[in-house]
Design a protein around this motif. Structure first.
Motif, short mmCIF file in Angstrom:
data_model
loop_
_atom_site.label_atom_id
_atom_site.label_comp_id
_atom_site.label_asym_id
_atom_site.label_seq_id
_atom_site.Cartn_x
_atom_site.Cartn_y
_atom_site.Cartn_z
N ASN A 54 0.83 -1.20 0.00
CA ASN A 54 0.00 0.00 0.00
C ASN A 54 0.87 1.25 0.00
O ASN A 54 1.96 1.25 0.56
CB ASN A 54 -0.86 0.08 1.26
CG ASN A 54 -2.02 -0.86 1.26
OD1 ASN A 54 -2.47 -1.30 0.22
ND2 ASN A 54 -2.50 -1.19 2.45
N ILE A 55 0.33 2.30 -0.56
CA ILE A 55 0.84 3.66 -0.34
C ILE A 55 -0.22 4.31 0.53
O ILE A 55 -1.42 4.25 0.23
CB ILE A 55 1.03 4.42 -1.66
CG1 ILE A 55 2.10 3.72 -2.50
CG2 ILE A 55 1.40 5.87 -1.39
CD1 ILE A 55 2.28 4.30 -3.88
N TYR A 86 -1.61 7.44 3.53
CA TYR A 86 -1.56 8.79 4.09
C TYR A 86 -2.16 8.71 5.48
O TYR A 86 -3.30 8.28 5.65
CB TYR A 86 -2.33 9.81 3.25
CG TYR A 86 -2.31 11.18 3.87
CD1 TYR A 86 -1.19 12.00 3.72
CD2 TYR A 86 -3.36 11.65 4.63
CE1 TYR A 86 -1.14 13.26 4.31
CE2 TYR A 86 -3.33 12.90 5.23
CZ TYR A 86 -2.21 13.69 5.06
OH TYR A 86 -2.16 14.92 5.66
N ILE A 141 2.79 10.80 4.07
CA ILE A 141 2.59 9.54 3.37
C ILE A 141 3.40 8.43 4.04
O ILE A 141 4.29 8.69 4.85
CB ILE A 141 2.95 9.65 1.87
CG1 ILE A 141 4.43 10.00 1.69
CG2 ILE A 141 2.06 10.65 1.18
CD1 ILE A 141 4.90 9.87 0.26
N VAL A 147 4.07 3.72 3.78
CA VAL A 147 3.98 2.46 3.04
C VAL A 147 3.41 1.39 3.96
O VAL A 147 3.50 1.49 5.18
CB VAL A 147 5.34 2.01 2.47
CG1 VAL A 147 5.83 2.97 1.41
CG2 VAL A 147 6.37 1.85 3.58
N GLY A 173 -5.45 4.61 2.01
CA GLY A 173 -4.47 3.82 1.27
C GLY A 173 -4.95 3.40 -0.10
O GLY A 173 -6.14 3.21 -0.33
#
Length: 169
Positions: free
Chosen positions: A32-33, A35, A42, A44, A162
Motif C-alpha cells: 500500500n501507499i 496517508y 505519506i 507504506v 491507502g
C-alpha cells in the motif's frame, strides 16, 4: 462515528449481491501507499490476507508513516473484512473492523536544531474501523482503495487512507 460506519455497511450490503468471489482458504499479499492524518504524511504498508469463508477474510497489515515535523508512526493491524461483491462487476466492497498496536515517535527541537524533548509512545493499542473497495484487474491481481480510522487513545487517533496492489497466491 461508529453509527456512521454501521449505516454505511448496511447500505453497501443492500446494493451488493448475495454471492462472494473468494473461496475459503484463499491467500493474498499486497503493498500500500498510505496517508496518515496523525503525522500528516505519506507512508507504506504491507498486508497478508486469508479468506476464512466466502464472506469473511482476515488481514494482517504493517503500516509505516514517514517522518514529518520530527514525528513518525508504525502500526500493526489485524482486521476482519466482510466481503460484499457488486453484482455483474469485478468490484468488491468490504467494511472492516480490527485491532491495532502501534507507536508514535516525536522529537521537539529548538530553532538552533538542539533536541529539547524526545517522546515515544510504545505499545499503544487501539481499534480499526473502516471500509475498502477492491477492483479485480486479473484473476490473480487487484487494486484496493481503503479508508480506516484508528482509535488508539485520546491523544493519538488517525484516519489512514491507502491505495494498494494485491496478488492472490
Amino acid at each position: 462515528m461508529k453509527k456512521i460506519l454501521f449505516i454505511a455497511a448496511i447500505i453497501m450490503a443492500s446494493v451488493s449481491s448475495a454471492f462472494a468471489q473468494n473461496e475459503a482458504g484463499e491467500m493474498a499479499g499486497g503493498i500500500n501507499i498510505l496517508y496518515g492524518t496523525e503525522v500528516g504524511n505519506i507512508g507504506v504498508g504491507a498486508k497478508y490476507r486469508y479468506s476464512l469463508t466466502e464472506e469473511f477474510r482476515a488481514e494482517a497489515a504493517l503500516d509505516y508513516i514517514f517522518k514529518k515535523d520530527h514525528e513518525n508512526m508504525l502500526s500493526g493491524n489485524v482486521n476482519i473484512q466482510y466481503l460484499l461483491p457488486i453484482e455483474d462487476s469485478k468490484m468488491t466492497i468490504y467494511p472492516m473492523l480490527g485491532l491495532a498496536i502501534g507507536n508514535s515517535h516525536e522529537c521537539h527541537y529548538s530553532k538552533e536544531g538542539i533536541l529539547i524533548e524526545e517522546k515515544t509512545n510504545t505499545g499503544i493499542a487501539g481499534i480499526n474501523a473502516g471500509c475498502g473497495v477492491e477492483f479485480e484487474i486479473t484473476d490473480k491481481a487487484s487494486v484496493t482503495l481503503e479508508a480506516k480510522y484508528q482509535f488508539f487513545n485520546k491523544h493519538c487517533t488517525q484516519l489512514l487512507l491507502g491505495v494498494g496492489l494485491v496478488h492472490k497466491f
